[in-house]
Design a protein around this motif. Sequence first.
Motif, short mmCIF file in Angstrom:
data_model
loop_
_atom_site.label_atom_id
_atom_site.label_comp_id
_atom_site.label_asym_id
_atom_site.label_seq_id
_atom_site.Cartn_x
_atom_site.Cartn_y
_atom_site.Cartn_z
N VAL A 45 0.58 -0.88 0.15
CA VAL A 45 0.65 0.01 -0.55
C VAL A 45 1.16 1.36 -0.38
CG1 VAL A 45 -1.75 -0.99 1.16
CG2 VAL A 45 -0.13 0.05 2.31
N ALA A 46 0.82 2.55 -0.33
CA ALA A 46 1.35 3.64 -0.38
C ALA A 46 0.74 4.71 0.91
CB ALA A 46 0.74 4.86 -1.68
N VAL A 47 1.17 5.19 1.51
CA VAL A 47 1.44 5.47 2.59
C VAL A 47 2.20 6.62 2.79
CG1 VAL A 47 0.99 3.75 4.37
CG2 VAL A 47 3.10 4.17 3.98
N ILE A 48 1.47 7.53 3.64
CA ILE A 48 2.79 9.33 3.76
C ILE A 48 3.07 9.09 5.10
CG2 ILE A 48 -0.35 9.96 4.65
CD1 ILE A 48 1.84 12.77 3.08
N VAL A 49 4.12 9.55 6.20
CA VAL A 49 4.88 9.19 6.58
C VAL A 49 4.67 10.97 7.30
CG1 VAL A 49 7.75 9.64 7.74
CG2 VAL A 49 7.35 8.49 5.77
N LEU A 71 -2.50 6.99 6.77
CA LEU A 71 -3.74 6.34 4.59
C LEU A 71 -3.91 7.92 5.21
CD1 LEU A 71 -4.65 2.60 5.24
CD2 LEU A 71 -2.85 4.28 3.78
N ALA A 72 -4.36 8.38 3.94
CA ALA A 72 -5.95 9.06 3.09
C ALA A 72 -7.04 8.32 3.46
CB ALA A 72 -5.95 9.80 1.95
N THR A 112 5.75 3.49 -0.51
CA THR A 112 5.49 2.21 -0.39
C THR A 112 5.86 1.06 1.11
OG1 THR A 112 7.01 0.86 -1.75
CG2 THR A 112 4.99 2.27 -2.49
N LEU A 113 4.58 0.23 1.23
CA LEU A 113 4.91 -0.46 2.85
C LEU A 113 3.78 -1.73 2.77
CD1 LEU A 113 3.92 0.13 6.11
CD2 LEU A 113 2.28 -0.85 5.31
N ARG A 114 4.44 -2.56 2.42
CA ARG A 114 3.84 -4.01 2.53
C ARG A 114 3.51 -5.12 3.92
NH1 ARG A 114 8.47 -8.18 -0.29
NH2 ARG A 114 9.63 -7.93 1.58
N ASP A 155 9.22 0.68 2.32
CA ASP A 155 10.24 -0.21 1.05
C ASP A 155 10.83 0.95 0.23
OD1 ASP A 155 10.46 -1.74 -1.60
OD2 ASP A 155 8.95 -1.84 -1.79
N ARG A 156 10.12 1.94 -0.54
CA ARG A 156 10.86 3.21 -1.07
C ARG A 156 9.46 4.60 -0.96
NH1 ARG A 156 8.35 2.88 -6.85
NH2 ARG A 156 7.58 1.39 -6.75
N ARG A 157 10.65 5.12 -1.62
CA ARG A 157 9.96 7.00 -1.82
C ARG A 157 8.91 6.16 -3.27
NH1 ARG A 157 13.32 9.33 -1.47
NH2 ARG A 157 13.39 9.53 0.88
#
Length: 348
Positions: free
Chosen positions: A230-234, A252-253, A293-295, A322-324
């Motif tokens: 999933v895509a998350v924000i720090v 998350l949004a 990204t985060l798994r 994972d990565r930006r």
Amino acid sequence: MKVSPLKYYKPWKTYFAVLVEHTKTGHYPVDELVQLLIDKYGKIPLLICEPKIDGVHCIGSHYKGKVRIFTEDGNDITSSVPTIAEALKKLPDVVVEGEIEGYKNGRHVPRELVIGEIHEKKGGTSEFDFVFTIFELPWLEGENLTERTNLERLQLLYKLPISQASLNPKPVLNKIPYVLAKTRAALQRAANKFCSIKHFEGMVCKFADGLYDPKSKYPYLIKFKKFLTVAVIVSQVFPTKKPGIYNYEVCLAFDPDDNVDPAWIRTINGKKYVRLSKTYNTSLRFKVGDVITLRAFNFSLTKVSKDGKVYYRLSAYAPQVDRRIRGRPNTVKEVLKAAKAFGILHED
């Protein structure tokens, strides 16, 4: 390997792991698993395929009317799970391994809640129904079985007076379900069977002719585990005591009708997001506001009551950054939909 009843030993752990990611097709492709086997052995050996249970790995033993139950770390939890202890007394003298699962009001709960319940309710009454799903039999009636093959031990396990069920309601002692596979098609059928059940984390594959040998580098035990990216924000950065290692809080949004817990709402660059989890011990360096990204292998949706109102919290278990990336974080609804479809969502 020496195994004795009523005594702790270091249990067998997975040597190789193959991960399968959620796709919109809902399939659980075994291509990487097959490739690993062919690269190392030139063929697919006969494999015992079992579901990977979301529980607490434990050792249970019964010897001359006495019972002891240990976690894989060596903690004695016998008094915390009295129903399992009493059920083990009905078996012959044995040492078994398995996963202790927890159920509340008939619904499966994730392992982190089971661990907490076991330690909090030591010697007391629990609101959970505990199930010990047994997948290993290293000792039976005076015989050390670690020199027998995995298939021989499994066949002996299935001769014991233990019920077997994949879905609720489950008996207190429950034998692991399994299928034998030695072709790509058979492995795919096994993966589809076990990975599609929501409280199974994936599949474990044991070499049928393998031995119980925790020190061996021969992959007698392969983990086939499903996950969701999933895509998350720090939202926060936590430097650790070790230079170059960081922990993060990620969000998350969300939409107003998601009814998220107000205590979990964060403001980042003037916009509101909701906490998903905290990640631990990574050398990857990010800053507040980065979308990454985060798994994760499991997600939990829980209810929280405050001032007469009910709110929801969505959390990720054992997440890995994972990565930006460019773009926006996923929404709560998007993650809920995907996690539920892939069978890795626990709902309280």
